[in-house]
Design an enzyme around this catalytic site. Sequence first.
Site, PDB file in Angstrom:
ATOM      1  N   GLU A  37       0.857  -1.198   0.000  1.00  0.00           N
ATOM      2  CA  GLU A  37       0.000   0.000   0.000  1.00  0.00           C
ATOM      3  C   GLU A  37       0.885   1.237   0.000  1.00  0.00           C
ATOM      4  O   GLU A  37       1.787   1.364   0.818  1.00  0.00           O
ATOM      5  CB  GLU A  37      -0.921  -0.011   1.234  1.00  0.00           C
ATOM      6  CG  GLU A  37      -1.704   1.265   1.464  1.00  0.00           C
ATOM      7  CD  GLU A  37      -2.602   1.696   0.290  1.00  0.00           C
ATOM      8  OE1 GLU A  37      -3.487   0.916  -0.106  1.00  0.00           O
ATOM      9  OE2 GLU A  37      -2.394   2.818  -0.219  1.00  0.00           O
ATOM     10  N   ASP A 326     -12.958  -1.225  -7.376  1.00  0.00           N
ATOM     11  CA  ASP A 326     -13.217  -0.114  -8.304  1.00  0.00           C
ATOM     12  C   ASP A 326     -12.408  -0.243  -9.594  1.00  0.00           C
ATOM     13  O   ASP A 326     -12.720   0.407 -10.587  1.00  0.00           O
ATOM     14  CB  ASP A 326     -12.841   1.228  -7.646  1.00  0.00           C
ATOM     15  CG  ASP A 326     -13.907   1.729  -6.684  1.00  0.00           C
ATOM     16  OD1 ASP A 326     -14.867   0.979  -6.400  1.00  0.00           O
ATOM     17  OD2 ASP A 326     -13.779   2.875  -6.211  1.00  0.00           O
ATOM     18  N   HIS A 458     -43.913  -3.256  16.142  1.00  0.00           N
ATOM     19  CA  HIS A 458     -44.666  -1.993  16.057  1.00  0.00           C
ATOM     20  C   HIS A 458     -44.314  -1.124  17.251  1.00  0.00           C
ATOM     21  O   HIS A 458     -44.274  -1.635  18.373  1.00  0.00           O
ATOM     22  CB  HIS A 458     -46.165  -2.283  16.053  1.00  0.00           C
ATOM     23  CG  HIS A 458     -46.988  -1.028  16.042  1.00  0.00           C
ATOM     24  ND1 HIS A 458     -47.131  -0.247  14.914  1.00  0.00           N
ATOM     25  CD2 HIS A 458     -47.679  -0.407  17.039  1.00  0.00           C
ATOM     26  CE1 HIS A 458     -47.885   0.792  15.205  1.00  0.00           C
ATOM     27  NE2 HIS A 458     -48.226   0.735  16.482  1.00  0.00           N
TER      28      HIS A 458
HETATM   29  P1  FAD Z   1      -9.696   1.934  -2.906  1.00  0.00           P
HETATM   30  O1  FAD Z   1     -10.481   2.090  -1.680  1.00  0.00           O
HETATM   31  O2  FAD Z   1      -9.597   3.100  -3.829  1.00  0.00           O
HETATM   32  O3  FAD Z   1      -8.241   1.481  -2.442  1.00  0.00           O
HETATM   33  C1  FAD Z   1      -7.186   1.321  -3.338  1.00  0.00           C
HETATM   34  C2  FAD Z   1      -5.882   1.501  -2.589  1.00  0.00           C
HETATM   35  O4  FAD Z   1      -4.820   1.114  -3.450  1.00  0.00           O
HETATM   36  C3  FAD Z   1      -5.585   2.935  -2.180  1.00  0.00           C
HETATM   37  O5  FAD Z   1      -5.340   3.014  -0.799  1.00  0.00           O
HETATM   38  C4  FAD Z   1      -4.354   3.318  -2.991  1.00  0.00           C
HETATM   39  O6  FAD Z   1      -3.458   4.155  -2.261  1.00  0.00           O
HETATM   40  C5  FAD Z   1      -3.714   1.962  -3.231  1.00  0.00           C
HETATM   41  N1  FAD Z   1      -2.872   1.903  -4.434  1.00  0.00           N
HETATM   42  C6  FAD Z   1      -3.173   2.311  -5.692  1.00  0.00           C
HETATM   43  N2  FAD Z   1      -2.157   2.024  -6.535  1.00  0.00           N
HETATM   44  C7  FAD Z   1      -1.194   1.449  -5.785  1.00  0.00           C
HETATM   45  C8  FAD Z   1       0.101   0.927  -6.073  1.00  0.00           C
HETATM   46  N3  FAD Z   1       0.570   0.913  -7.316  1.00  0.00           N
HETATM   47  N4  FAD Z   1       0.823   0.420  -5.069  1.00  0.00           N
HETATM   48  C9  FAD Z   1       0.349   0.411  -3.797  1.00  0.00           C
HETATM   49  N5  FAD Z   1      -0.870   0.870  -3.461  1.00  0.00           N
HETATM   50  C10 FAD Z   1      -1.627   1.366  -4.446  1.00  0.00           C
HETATM   51  N6  FAD Z   1     -18.788   3.510  -1.242  1.00  0.00           N
HETATM   52  C11 FAD Z   1     -19.767   2.963  -0.483  1.00  0.00           C
HETATM   53  O7  FAD Z   1     -20.056   1.770  -0.639  1.00  0.00           O
HETATM   54  N7  FAD Z   1     -20.425   3.696   0.466  1.00  0.00           N
HETATM   55  C12 FAD Z   1     -20.160   5.003   0.668  1.00  0.00           C
HETATM   56  O8  FAD Z   1     -20.780   5.634   1.529  1.00  0.00           O
HETATM   57  C13 FAD Z   1     -19.148   5.610  -0.118  1.00  0.00           C
HETATM   58  N8  FAD Z   1     -18.828   6.899   0.074  1.00  0.00           N
HETATM   59  C14 FAD Z   1     -17.827   7.455  -0.674  1.00  0.00           C
HETATM   60  C15 FAD Z   1     -17.545   8.804  -0.490  1.00  0.00           C
HETATM   61  C16 FAD Z   1     -16.555   9.405  -1.236  1.00  0.00           C
HETATM   62  C17 FAD Z   1     -16.247  10.874  -1.004  1.00  0.00           C
HETATM   63  C18 FAD Z   1     -15.805   8.637  -2.173  1.00  0.00           C
HETATM   64  C19 FAD Z   1     -14.705   9.278  -2.975  1.00  0.00           C
HETATM   65  C20 FAD Z   1     -16.088   7.309  -2.374  1.00  0.00           C
HETATM   66  C21 FAD Z   1     -17.113   6.704  -1.637  1.00  0.00           C
HETATM   67  N9  FAD Z   1     -17.450   5.368  -1.814  1.00  0.00           N
HETATM   68  C22 FAD Z   1     -18.468   4.810  -1.078  1.00  0.00           C
HETATM   69  C23 FAD Z   1     -16.759   4.510  -2.802  1.00  0.00           C
HETATM   70  C24 FAD Z   1     -15.703   3.631  -2.102  1.00  0.00           C
HETATM   71  O9  FAD Z   1     -14.805   4.450  -1.395  1.00  0.00           O
HETATM   72  C25 FAD Z   1     -14.961   2.778  -3.123  1.00  0.00           C
HETATM   73  O10 FAD Z   1     -15.892   2.061  -3.901  1.00  0.00           O
HETATM   74  C26 FAD Z   1     -14.027   1.794  -2.437  1.00  0.00           C
HETATM   75  O11 FAD Z   1     -13.096   2.464  -1.627  1.00  0.00           O
HETATM   76  C27 FAD Z   1     -13.302   0.936  -3.480  1.00  0.00           C
HETATM   77  O12 FAD Z   1     -12.447   0.047  -2.829  1.00  0.00           O
HETATM   78  P2  FAD Z   1     -11.134  -0.539  -3.534  1.00  0.00           P
HETATM   79  O13 FAD Z   1     -10.510  -1.437  -2.528  1.00  0.00           O
HETATM   80  O14 FAD Z   1     -11.476  -1.082  -4.853  1.00  0.00           O
HETATM   81  O15 FAD Z   1     -10.207   0.729  -3.806  1.00  0.00           O
END
Ligand code: FAD
Length: 479
Positions: A37, A326, A458
Amino acid sequence: MASSNIEYDVIFIGSGPGGYVGAIRSAQLGFKTAVVEKRATHGGTCLNVGCIPSKALLESSELFWMAKHELDRHGINLASVELNLEQMQRRKEKVVSELTQGIQYLFKKNKIESYHGVGRLEGPNTVRVTPVQEGAPFLLSAKKAIVLATGSVPNTLPGIAIDEKNIVSSTGALEFRKVPKHLVVVGGGVIGLELGSVWSRLGSHVTVLEYASEICSFVDQEVVKLFRRILEKQGIRFITGVRVTAIQSKGEDQLEVFYQPVSDSPSSASGQSLLQCDKVLVATGRRPFSDNLGLENLGIKKDDRGRVLVDRQFRTSVPGVFAIGDLIPGPMLAHKAEEEGVAVAEILAGLPGHVHYETCPSVIYTAPEVAWVGKTEEELRKDGIPYRVGKFPFTANGRAKALGFTDGFVKILAHAQTDRILGGHIIGPRASELLGEIVVAMEFGGSSEDLARSFHAHPTLNEAIREASLGIDNRIRQM
Ligand code: FAD
Ligand code: NAD
């Protein structure tokens, strides 16, 4: 130059909800697991700059709004209500820090080794880690799999530079130390409406500029109609069907936002309008993040939106490399990423891991909340699926009356012949929590009759779900 080569069974790149939940499941299944990370803390977008800080500010700002505008209706008169934004932000930071530290603890407990560095694919079984702080790059190798979980980042608009101070993405909009006088939000989607609500409740004038002809085009349109009316009553102004053409800085805290109808040609200046404001939030969606990840070297395929292509078992086009969250197609939601993290670990262990996307819930955490699962009426009509509708308003629900929040309704969509639940849509108090009942019913292939015949204590808000289900068969009782 990369030196030592440390061997693991499974390596996750990224410790957001996909990576950290997947790594824990992987370790629970007996795999020697590592996480790479680049951020200083674990939890990804969700815990650091997404779900959690936004919900902390939504909660605090709603309490502020209630203290100012609602409590007197309950017979609670406060002499004065003042905003301490610095304290509100400190509380948000504490919530974030406790949760991110919790992941550190879970990694330790599950014997997951984490590396603070940027990960890059060196080969189908090898990750090069470049430490963020100091030290030379080194290699990690994976006997079983490398799982890409690098998440997403905010979209930008052509010609508009985000400085995270005046022109901000969601990350900057979570950090304001002063309430903006006029906040212009570009994009009337989930982030625009949640963070627009936060600052509107704290005293900003908020104007939302939306490209589509209506906000939240992905939500059931009957829900959207009421949702927009309520947000407008709260003071948020919407201008739809427009594109932002330029943002100009006119000095400290002074911005000019130029926009025009989408129907006008982008090069025509005739229909241009102008808004003056002190902050702009750009919330026009997010893009998958795979910059410098080494995908091209290995020939890992992406679609035209930059999403890594995977099969139903999360395998990319290169054997041994998987992807989740994502970064791949599907809704950009934390719980979707988590489910995929669990599924990929179970698939690697030879278990039948899978994700049932049809029951993935969505929520907009405004007041009232909007929550939904399954199909909208528009989708059912488009697909030619025969359905029946049951609807029940919160104005007729005793608990909602007692709470003092009666805006909204529950709508259940069930198959016209089989009665199987096809969709659930709620706008109203605590919709996020209420939706769980419909999700579970759908997960078990339930019918509206199953919901209608289940006990509901209820007086509860959940009774509105039972009544909506009864409504499918014209048997509503509580009106
Ligand atoms: P991420 O959470 O984006 O994590 C990816 C990680 O990989 C990051 O920490 C990044 O630093 C790391 N990374 C990237 N490239 C590298 C690399 N080459 N080497 C090492 N590390 C790396 N979703 C909900 O379900 N409910 C909500 O209420 C909600 N609210 C949100 C509010 C906001 C303002 C935002 C922006 C998003 C929200 N989301 C919400 C969406 C949610 O945050 C994402 O869908 C979720 O975090 C995706 O998870 P992930 O593990 O795929 O990626
Ligand atoms: P979104 O897709 O929800 O909304 C973006 C909006 O911007 C859309 O209405 C779109 O029509 C509009 N838009 C696009 N280009 C535009 C332009 N040039 N000018 C004006 N409007 C334009 O995206 P978001 O609100 O940025 O959120 C990003 C992701 O984060 C979403 O996928 C969402 O699922 C996730 N998220 C989820 C939650 C939650 O679950 N409560 C909260 C925040 C974010």
